[in-house]
Write a protein that holds these residues in place. Structure first.
Motif, PDB file in Angstrom:
ATOM      1  N   ALA A 175      11.818  25.075  -6.718  1.00 22.19           N
ATOM      2  CA  ALA A 175      12.212  23.693  -6.990  1.00 22.19           C
ATOM      3  C   ALA A 175      11.826  22.754  -5.852  1.00 22.19           C
ATOM      4  O   ALA A 175      11.514  21.593  -6.078  1.00 22.19           O
ATOM      5  CB  ALA A 175      13.718  23.613  -7.238  1.00 22.19           C
ATOM      6  N   GLY A 176      11.857  23.265  -4.622  1.00 18.26           N
ATOM      7  CA  GLY A 176      11.614  22.415  -3.464  1.00 18.26           C
ATOM      8  C   GLY A 176      10.186  22.359  -3.008  1.00 18.26           C
ATOM      9  O   GLY A 176       9.832  21.566  -2.144  1.00 18.26           O
ATOM     10  N   ARG A 219      14.639  30.450  -6.793  1.00 17.58           N
ATOM     11  CA  ARG A 219      14.788  29.228  -7.591  1.00 17.58           C
ATOM     12  C   ARG A 219      14.694  27.987  -6.709  1.00 17.58           C
ATOM     13  O   ARG A 219      13.998  27.037  -7.027  1.00 17.58           O
ATOM     14  CB  ARG A 219      16.122  29.256  -8.327  1.00 17.58           C
ATOM     15  CG  ARG A 219      16.386  28.007  -9.171  1.00 17.58           C
ATOM     16  CD  ARG A 219      17.766  28.027  -9.810  1.00 17.58           C
ATOM     17  NE  ARG A 219      18.860  28.092  -8.852  1.00 17.58           N
ATOM     18  CZ  ARG A 219      19.310  27.027  -8.157  1.00 17.58           C
ATOM     19  NH1 ARG A 219      18.755  25.854  -8.300  1.00 17.58           N
ATOM     20  NH2 ARG A 219      20.317  27.170  -7.316  1.00 17.58           N
ATOM     21  N   ARG A 220      15.376  28.010  -5.560  1.00 21.45           N
ATOM     22  CA  ARG A 220      15.383  26.842  -4.681  1.00 21.45           C
ATOM     23  C   ARG A 220      14.026  26.611  -4.040  1.00 21.45           C
ATOM     24  O   ARG A 220      13.600  25.471  -3.836  1.00 21.45           O
ATOM     25  CB  ARG A 220      16.476  26.990  -3.628  1.00 21.45           C
ATOM     26  CG  ARG A 220      17.880  26.904  -4.173  1.00 21.45           C
ATOM     27  CD  ARG A 220      18.242  25.485  -4.598  1.00 21.45           C
ATOM     28  NE  ARG A 220      18.229  24.597  -3.474  1.00 21.45           N
ATOM     29  CZ  ARG A 220      19.176  24.523  -2.564  1.00 21.45           C
ATOM     30  NH1 ARG A 220      20.262  25.261  -2.667  1.00 21.45           N
ATOM     31  NH2 ARG A 220      19.055  23.698  -1.525  1.00 21.45           N
ATOM     32  N   ASP A 225      19.854  32.559  -4.605  1.00 23.82           N
ATOM     33  CA  ASP A 225      19.226  31.326  -5.084  1.00 23.82           C
ATOM     34  C   ASP A 225      17.872  31.050  -4.441  1.00 23.82           C
ATOM     35  O   ASP A 225      17.240  30.037  -4.731  1.00 23.82           O
ATOM     36  CB  ASP A 225      20.140  30.126  -4.818  1.00 23.82           C
ATOM     37  CG  ASP A 225      21.405  30.161  -5.651  1.00 23.82           C
ATOM     38  OD1 ASP A 225      21.400  30.824  -6.706  1.00 23.82           O
ATOM     39  OD2 ASP A 225      22.398  29.525  -5.239  1.00 23.82           O
TER      40      ASP A 225
END
Length: 182
Positions: free
Chosen positions: A178-179, A174-175, A171
């Motif tokens: 997103a962050g 993606r993380r 992940d």
């Protein structure tokens, strides 16, 4: 281990043997305040470690960071990591142990199973997602590997020809994406 009470009992027993005297536990209000500052909740088992075992100072090699208090704490470390490294430190990933040399064990507090991650930036990755590894699928399994002496950090495990290789955290990209905007 499916019984959190038994796991906490074993952790406390090992922690007392390891340290000779545990730090006091945090109170419920300390956890509530920490979660407010962090902007997310602690996974239940991590919460119980701080409430029922000790405010850090036990665990694998370099020991868990205290959750709150004076000096270096998990809450105090998280803020600067997110502020200065937002391109490579995802939201909701709480550092719980500093392995040294920029490496951390961290818990993904936003994932249902609360996996423990290894942040290992020393290879100078071109993509920061490549610095993130899945250390254990859950806090419970991570603690069990410490109790059983089977964690990658154990010298015998590291030196074994068939020792486990770090698994990339699936992940991470993606993380991180997103962050990045906090």
């Amino acid at each position: 281990m499916n019984n959190p009470s038994e796991l906490l009992r074993r952790v406390r027993e090992r922690a007392e043997e390891q340290t000779g005297g545990l730090a006091p536990c945090v109170g419920e209000q300390d956890v509530v305040d920490a979660e407010r500052i962090l902007g997310f909740s602690l996974p239940p088992l991590l919460r119980l470690l701080y409430l029922q075992v000790a405010n850090g100072g036990f665990g694998p090699d370099y020991t868990l960071l205290p959750l709150v208090g004076d000096g270096r704490t998990a809450v105090a470390e998280y803020g600067p990591l997110r502020d200065s490294r937002s391109a490579y430190w995802p939201r909701g990933v709480l550092p719980i142990l500093d392995w040294g040399c920029g490496m951390y064990a961290a818990v993904d507090c936003l994932a249902p199973d609360a996996p423990v991650l290894l942040f290992e930036p020393n290879a100078g990755p071109d993509d920061w997602a490549d610095a993130w590894f899945l250390d254990s699928p859950s806090v419970a399994r991570w603690l069990t590997s410490w109790l059983d002496g089977t964690g990658w950090w154990e010298e015998e495990v590291m030196m074994a020809d068939d020792g486990p290789e770090p698994t990339p955290w699936p992940d991470a990209a993606r993380r991180l994406a997103a962050g990045a905007g906090r």
